[in-house]
Design a protein around this motif. Structure first.
Motif, short mmCIF file in Angstrom:
data_model
loop_
_atom_site.label_atom_id
_atom_site.label_comp_id
_atom_site.label_asym_id
_atom_site.label_seq_id
_atom_site.Cartn_x
_atom_site.Cartn_y
_atom_site.Cartn_z
N ARG A 1 0.86 -1.18 0.00
CA ARG A 1 0.00 0.00 0.00
C ARG A 1 0.90 1.23 0.00
NH1 ARG A 1 -3.66 1.80 5.17
NH2 ARG A 1 -4.33 3.84 4.40
N ILE A 2 0.80 2.05 -1.04
CA ILE A 2 1.66 3.22 -1.20
C ILE A 2 0.84 4.48 -1.01
CG2 ILE A 2 3.17 4.47 -2.77
CD1 ILE A 2 3.84 1.81 -4.10
N GLU A 3 1.24 5.29 -0.04
CA GLU A 3 0.54 6.54 0.27
C GLU A 3 1.50 7.70 0.01
OE1 GLU A 3 -2.54 6.78 1.09
OE2 GLU A 3 -3.10 4.74 1.68
N THR A 4 1.29 8.44 -1.07
CA THR A 4 2.11 9.61 -1.36
C THR A 4 1.48 10.85 -0.73
OG1 THR A 4 0.98 9.90 -3.47
CG2 THR A 4 3.03 8.63 -3.49
N THR A 5 2.23 11.94 -0.72
CA THR A 5 1.86 13.20 -0.06
C THR A 5 1.44 12.96 1.38
OG1 THR A 5 -0.46 13.16 -0.83
CG2 THR A 5 1.18 14.23 -2.26
N GLU A 6 2.08 12.00 2.03
CA GLU A 6 1.79 11.67 3.43
C GLU A 6 3.07 11.87 4.24
OE1 GLU A 6 -0.87 10.84 5.15
OE2 GLU A 6 -2.29 10.84 3.47
N ARG A 7 3.18 13.03 4.87
CA ARG A 7 4.36 13.30 5.70
C ARG A 7 4.12 12.77 7.11
NH1 ARG A 7 8.67 16.30 4.92
NH2 ARG A 7 7.74 17.24 3.05
N VAL A 8 4.91 11.81 7.51
CA VAL A 8 4.76 11.18 8.81
C VAL A 8 5.54 11.99 9.84
CG1 VAL A 8 5.16 9.08 10.15
CG2 VAL A 8 4.48 8.92 7.74
N THR A 9 4.87 12.40 10.91
CA THR A 9 5.51 13.22 11.94
C THR A 9 5.66 12.48 13.26
OG1 THR A 9 3.37 14.16 12.54
CG2 THR A 9 4.68 15.36 10.91
N ALA A 10 5.10 11.27 13.34
CA ALA A 10 5.22 10.46 14.55
C ALA A 10 5.17 9.00 14.14
CB ALA A 10 4.11 10.76 15.54
N LEU A 11 5.89 8.16 14.88
CA LEU A 11 5.88 6.74 14.55
C LEU A 11 4.48 6.17 14.72
CD1 LEU A 11 9.17 5.50 16.28
CD2 LEU A 11 8.80 6.07 13.87
N PRO A 12 4.05 5.30 13.79
CA PRO A 12 2.72 4.72 13.89
C PRO A 12 2.60 3.82 15.11
CG PRO A 12 3.98 3.66 12.15
CD PRO A 12 4.77 4.84 12.60
N GLU A 13 1.39 3.65 15.58
CA GLU A 13 1.14 2.86 16.79
C GLU A 13 0.43 1.55 16.46
OE1 GLU A 13 -1.02 5.35 19.44
OE2 GLU A 13 0.62 6.80 19.68
N ASN A 14 0.73 0.98 15.28
CA ASN A 14 0.07 -0.26 14.90
C ASN A 14 0.76 -1.50 15.45
OD1 ASN A 14 2.35 -0.50 13.34
ND2 ASN A 14 1.30 -0.18 11.38
N GLY A 15 1.90 -1.30 16.14
CA GLY A 15 2.55 -2.44 16.77
C GLY A 15 3.52 -3.19 15.88
N GLY A 16 3.56 -2.89 14.62
CA GLY A 16 4.46 -3.60 13.71
C GLY A 16 5.79 -2.90 13.58
N PRO A 17 6.78 -3.58 12.99
CA PRO A 17 8.08 -2.93 12.77
C PRO A 17 7.95 -1.71 11.86
CG PRO A 17 8.21 -5.30 12.43
CD PRO A 17 6.76 -4.97 12.54
N VAL A 18 8.82 -0.74 12.07
CA VAL A 18 8.84 0.48 11.27
C VAL A 18 10.22 0.66 10.68
CG1 VAL A 18 8.55 2.98 11.27
CG2 VAL A 18 7.10 1.56 12.74
#
Length: 398
Positions: free
Chosen positions: A195-212
């Motif tokens: 799943r590719i999400e462009t124009t998505e600036r991530v400012t905090a680590l996701p909290e889905n529990g998986g590796p990042v």
């Protein structure tokens, strides 16, 4: 359940990590802050297809083999024969057809002989004399983007010198620019279910529990991970000077400045699709020191163009200038190796990838190797044991 892996950054490192993880059965989401993928491997849109980051693929490296194995390499253009390509070397105040013999001899020396605690200029002077050592150090601006390559670690520079001067040349150019390779990698990722999400600036680590996997510049990684202490490493500072000129028979393919670090290359010579018919795309980079400005680098470039491209000012149809600072790849100082760079495994399920982290390789190969290793570590953490997951890069033996 299929584990989920998040990749932040859609450059070479991020796409490599995403494809590697997806090939092993993981669910992958990739976030890219810009509207297009590629990072510094992007190719500009429009009539002049300039590259900001990688310009050449080296067929002796792991990235080439990985792309070819997956049918992602696409058409590539080889460096033309030296005379037909019109290589020129600026030394002694003039353009010459051949480099100093000492430079070529040094390129044949084994990297194993270069002591890690010595700077390149000191070691090389003992091998071929000061003049040849200085010429070789200056020549390596093509791969290091640094104003003083002789001050860097001897084995670090020597390893790259051996690959750059190798015959036949390892350097090849993706037809249509690096965007063509990026597009094939993106299509591969998409077909694998990423799943590719462009124009998505991530400012905090996701909290889905998986590796990042953080596949960004070190500067962006510092902000995201809040780590200003360990996420630092040396990189170059160089002026990027791009021109389009009307075609003139006899223009050189390459001018290497051996008196001060600098490199000019006529990329449309091997790939006419990079510029409109009747025009030539010329890209150059001139490293600048701490006390130098963009104007200093441009002035050096223009003086070299005066020597090699007669009447270039009257032939210019397009021009662009920029300074690249801290985004031209890792530089190892004496006493350090790639293993001393910021670690890929950051702990707590976070992994780092990019061209300034702890992975070997030349130019874009560092980003590739780190992306492959980050994905392999993330897969192992989730106990993925498929064939692709086990065949990651073993950095302990690299």
């Amino acid at each position: 359940m299929r584990p989920h892996i998040t990749v932040i950054g859609g450059g070479v490192a991020g796409l490599t990590a995403a494809i590697t993880a997806a090939e092993s059965g993981a669910k992958v989401t990739l976030y890219e802050a810009h509207h297009t993928l590629g990072g510094r491997a992007r190719t500009a849109e429009g009539p002049y297809k300039t590259n900001e980051g990688p310009h050449a693929l080296y067929n002796g490296g792991p990235l080439w083999a990985w792309l070819k194995q997956r049918d992602l390499l696409g058409p590539v253009m080889a460096v033309p024969p030296l005379e037909g390509a019109r290589f020129r070397f600026h030394r002694g105040g003039a353009l010459r057809r051949t480099p100093p013999l000492a430079l070529v001899k040094l390129g044949l020396r084994s990297t194993a002989k270069a002591p890690v605690n010595a700077d390149f200029l000191t070691w090389a002077t003992g091998e071929v004399g000061e003049a040849g050592a200085r010429a070789a150090a200056t020549y390596m601006a093509v791969a290091l983007f640094h104003h003083d390559p002789g001050s860097l670690s001897a084995p670090f520079v020597q390893e790259r010198l051996r690959r750059v001067v190798k015959l036949p040349p390892e350097a090849h150019y993706p037809r249509g620019g690096w965007a063509s390779v990026v597009d094939r990698m993106a299509a591969k990722a998409w077909n694998l279910g990423v799943r590719i999400e462009t124009t998505e600036r991530v400012t905090a680590l996701p909290e889905n529990g998986g590796p990042v996997i953080v596949a960004t510049s070190l500067e962006a990684a510092r902000r995201l991970l809040g780590d200003d202490a360990t996420l630092t490493w040396d990189s170059g500072r160089t002026v990027l000077f791009d021109l389009a000129v009307r075609t003139r028979r006899g223009d050189p393919f390459v001018i290497s400045d051996l008196e001060a670090p600098g490199w000019i290359e006529r990329f449309a010579a091997q790939d006419p699709t990079l510029a409109p018919a009747g025009e030539q795309l010329v890209q150059s980079q001139f490293p600048i020191g701490p006390g130098e400005s963009k104007a200093d680098g441009i002035a050096r470039a223009e003086r070299l163009l005066d020597l090699g491209f007669p009447g270039w000012r009257e032939r210019v149809t397009w021009r662009r200038e920029a300074v690249a600072a801290g985004r031209t790849g890792a530089l190892d100082r004496p006493g350090t190796t790639w293993r001393d760079r910021p670690a890929i495994n950051r702990g707590n399920g976070v992994y780092l990838a990019g061209d300034q982290v702890a992975a070997p390789g030349l130019l874009a190969e560092v980003a590739f190797n780190s992306g492959l290793e980050a994905a392999t570590l993330a897969l192992r953490a989730r106990k993925i044991t498929g064939r692709e997951g086990r065949e990651g890069l073993d950095l302990n033996r690299a």
